[in-house]
Design a protein around this motif. Structure first.
Motif, PDB file in Angstrom:
ATOM      1  N   ASN A  30      34.675  37.255  45.392  1.00 27.68           N
ATOM      2  CA  ASN A  30      34.097  36.599  44.215  1.00 27.68           C
ATOM      3  C   ASN A  30      35.025  36.723  43.019  1.00 27.68           C
ATOM      4  O   ASN A  30      35.192  35.770  42.253  1.00 27.68           O
ATOM      5  N   GLN A  57      36.567  33.723  41.062  1.00 22.01           N
ATOM      6  CA  GLN A  57      36.378  33.588  39.626  1.00 22.01           C
ATOM      7  C   GLN A  57      37.719  33.545  38.902  1.00 22.01           C
ATOM      8  O   GLN A  57      37.895  32.777  37.959  1.00 22.01           O
ATOM      9  N   GLN A 114      39.060  30.142  39.311  1.00 21.93           N
ATOM     10  CA  GLN A 114      38.345  29.199  38.453  1.00 21.93           C
ATOM     11  C   GLN A 114      38.762  29.359  36.994  1.00 21.93           C
ATOM     12  O   GLN A 114      38.978  28.374  36.288  1.00 21.93           O
TER      13      GLN A 114
END
Length: 116
Positions: free
Chosen positions: A50, A54, A57
């Motif tokens: 994750n 992230q 992103q």
């Protein structure tokens, strides 16, 4: 003597049963610990994935914002250049108006002389 041996044997069996129970309890605890370790490792891997996702992103968003910023800076520079051009045109127009006013005054003066 036989009774004593039987008593010792009984005590030994009790101790063995207790030790077996203790061993089973330890094995159960170890199995629980192993399951907890595996669960925590899975959670850690999930958190890392994750975090990586992230980070990707955020990096993409930062790149997009950088592009937007560069575009806005170019637009700002264009607007400043246009504003400077308009300001210069205003100055030129003001100067031309003043020259025109001066020429009119001179022209009026010359007409008055010519009429006199």
């Amino acid at each position: 003597a036989y009774a004593e041996l039987e008593k010792r044997f009984s005590i030994s069996e009790q101790l063995l049963a207790e030790r077996s129970g203790d061993a089973e309890q330890v094995q159960s605890l170890r199995a629980g610990d192993a399951a907890t370790i595996q669960r925590l490792q899975a959670e850690l891997e999930s958190l890392q994935e994750n975090s990586d996702s992230q980070a990707g992103q955020l990096e993409a968003e930062l790149l997009e914002r950088s592009r937007e910023l560069a575009k806005l800076q170019r637009e700002k520079e264009d607007q400043q250049r246009k504003m400077e051009e308009l300001f210069q045109m205003q100055l030129d127009s003001k100067q031309a108006t003043e020259e025109c006013s001066t020429l009119r005054s001179e022209n009026d003066a010359l007409r008055q002389r010519a009429d006199a």
